[in-house]
Design an enzyme around this catalytic site. Structure first.
Site, mmCIF file in Angstrom:
data_model
loop_
_atom_site.group_PDB
_atom_site.id
_atom_site.type_symbol
_atom_site.label_atom_id
_atom_site.label_comp_id
_atom_site.label_asym_id
_atom_site.label_seq_id
_atom_site.Cartn_x
_atom_site.Cartn_y
_atom_site.Cartn_z
ATOM 1 N N ASP A 1 43.470 6.712 62.212
ATOM 2 C CA ASP A 1 42.495 5.639 61.963
ATOM 3 C C ASP A 1 41.650 5.367 63.194
ATOM 4 O O ASP A 1 40.497 4.937 63.078
ATOM 5 C CB ASP A 1 43.209 4.373 61.509
ATOM 6 C CG ASP A 1 43.651 4.542 60.064
ATOM 7 O OD1 ASP A 1 44.714 5.133 59.850
ATOM 8 O OD2 ASP A 1 42.879 4.145 59.171
ATOM 9 N N GLN B 1 51.126 5.067 49.681
ATOM 10 C CA GLN B 1 50.014 6.023 49.570
ATOM 11 C C GLN B 1 50.513 7.460 49.447
ATOM 12 O O GLN B 1 49.863 8.301 48.842
ATOM 13 C CB GLN B 1 49.095 5.926 50.812
ATOM 14 C CG GLN B 1 48.283 4.658 50.906
ATOM 15 C CD GLN B 1 48.978 3.594 51.745
ATOM 16 O OE1 GLN B 1 50.195 3.515 51.770
ATOM 17 N NE2 GLN B 1 48.207 2.772 52.421
ATOM 18 N N ALA C 1 40.477 6.270 56.665
ATOM 19 C CA ALA C 1 39.437 6.038 57.669
ATOM 20 C C ALA C 1 38.067 6.677 57.340
ATOM 21 O O ALA C 1 37.047 5.973 57.305
ATOM 22 C CB ALA C 1 39.946 6.484 59.039
HETATM 23 O O1 MRU Z 1 45.771 1.743 54.890
HETATM 24 P P1 MRU Z 1 45.151 3.070 54.566
HETATM 25 O O2 MRU Z 1 45.643 3.659 53.296
HETATM 26 O O3 MRU Z 1 43.653 3.008 54.648
HETATM 27 O O4 MRU Z 1 45.652 3.999 55.748
HETATM 28 C C1 MRU Z 1 45.240 5.332 55.779
HETATM 29 C C2 MRU Z 1 45.808 6.115 56.889
HETATM 30 O O5 MRU Z 1 46.564 5.627 57.709
HETATM 31 C C3 MRU Z 1 45.333 7.519 57.015
HETATM 32 O O6 MRU Z 1 46.317 8.339 57.532
HETATM 33 C C4 MRU Z 1 44.105 7.557 57.955
HETATM 34 O O7 MRU Z 1 43.152 6.628 57.533
HETATM 35 C C5 MRU Z 1 43.493 8.895 58.040
HETATM 36 S S1 MRU Z 1 42.717 9.356 56.553
HETATM 37 C C6 MRU Z 1 42.005 10.870 56.721
#
Ligand code: MRU
Length: 352
Positions: free
Chosen positions: A241, A200, A52
């Site tokens: 997010d 991830q 995010a």
């Molecule tokens: O689909 P992504 O990899 O963008 O999802 C990321 C997440 O869900 C993270 O936990 C969130 O963005 C917080 S990042 C500080």
């Protein structure tokens, strides 16, 4: 105490946005330079940059790039009109993380309020893109310090997805808490969920914590209750997010399951996020749009089909954890506690 991390995920440099290509980690480390707003749309949608806060900064950089691209237009109203259209397009690259819209809106507001020529606006947007970038690291360090105080000595900490340096400009939110906790107490143990389908946790969290020398144990998504029941995990921290004004929190799919498991085992479950992740325009998590991604992400692993062709597959990228499962929201200005409707309202009275 903060911990110095070497990772710089996204950087405004020589009128370009330079970012680590997260689609090829951990096999390869490479950076890419993004030179147009349209290429930034592609980079966000295809998760070359993700997380995010990082896509928020990518959005701010994208608007600066869009403005450079439109700088041949002399008429300021025409310029602002076209920039707004590009901003709406860029915002549509990923719908769930509010940080993207937050940063783009900040840039557009600044463009509209700048007195001077089109070239003056372009310069101001470039400067602000860099400023937001620098502020992100400072915010994460404060989140890290505020969160580290909550971590028990020698704790086993579980995190999900990647809310680290790679999901921000640097340092991270949930991993910022872990970095700061580790700086104070190197006996903590970190467990990283693999995070299906895009892994991830395995590809990015395990990589960046290893880069920083923080020992990490990788587990698959279904293992959390097992390790909680054995007493090996006693603190959970995840990113976010989008957080609704009642504290309901959208984060990577699987987060809700972790929160339920944590509640069952009486383990604190914390969300770490900057204030820019809180969307005070919505009352509850049911109003958060959940991105649905390609079925291929579930069906194909390492270029191999892992299920029968034609099977029904769905792929929501995020879920919403209800506020009653959340022990606290760790922000740059302190830890918000339940009742979140009240604590969020109070914090926004002071900080917005
Ligand atoms: O689909 P992504 O990899 O963008 O999802 C990321 C997440 O869900 C993270 O936990 C969130 O963005 C917080 S990042 C500080």
């Amino acid at each position: 105490m903060t911990f110095e991390s070497k990772i710089k995920t996204i950087e405004w440099i020589n009128n370009k946005s330079r970012m680590i290509d997260q689609t090829v980690l951990p096999y390869k480390f490479k950076t890419v330079d993004i030179e147009t707003l349209e290429d930034m749309y592609f980079a966000i949608k295809n998760m070359i940059v993700r997380g995010a806060p990082a896509i928020g900064i990518a959005g701010a950089h994208g608007i600066a790039l869009g403005a450079i691209n439109l700088s041949h237009i002399d008429n300021k109203d025409d310029f602002l009109h076209q920039l707004q259209q590009k901003a709406d397009y860029l915002k549509s690259s990923r719908p769930t993380a509010i940080n993207l819209a937050w940063a783009i809106n900040k840039q557009i507001e600044l463009a509209k309020n700048t007195i001077g020529s089109v070239n003056d606006i372009v310069e101001v947007l470039k400067i602000n893109a860099k400023k937001l970038e620098n502020e992100d690291i400072e915010i994460n360090k404060k989140i890290g310090e505020n969160g580290a105080r909550l971590v028990p000595n020698g704790a086993g900490i579980l995190t999900h997805c990647n809310a680290g340096a790679l999901a921000t400009v640097g340092y991270g939110t949930a991993l910022g808490v872990i970095r700061s906790a580790y700086a104070n107490d190197s006996s903590i143990k970190v467990y990283a969920d693999e995070t299906r389908p895009r892994q991830q946790g395995a590809r990015l969290t395990a990589w960046e914590l290893t880069q920083d020398g923080i020992p990490t144990t990788l587990i698959t998504d279904g293992m959390c209750s097992y390790f909680m029941s054995k007493g090996m995990i006693n603190f959970v921290v995840v990113g976010a997010d989008r957080i609704a004004s009642n504290g309901d929190t959208a984060n990577k799919i699987g987060t809700f399951t972790l929160a339920i498991a944590a509640k069952y085992h009486n383990i604190p479950f914390y969300v770490a996020a900057p204030l820019s992740t809180i969307d005070i325009s919505i009352d509850s998590g049911s109003q958060i749009p959940i991105e649905e991604r390609s079925k291929d992400e579930v069906m194909i692993v390492n270029s191999k089909l892992i299920c029968p062709e034609g099977v029904n597959v769905v792929n929501p990228a995020f879920d919403v954890t209800p506020n009653e499962l959340i022990s606290g929201i760790i922000t740059e200005v302190g830890v918000l506690k339940p009742d979140f409707k009240i604590s969020i309202r109070e914090v926004f009275k002071i900080h917005r």
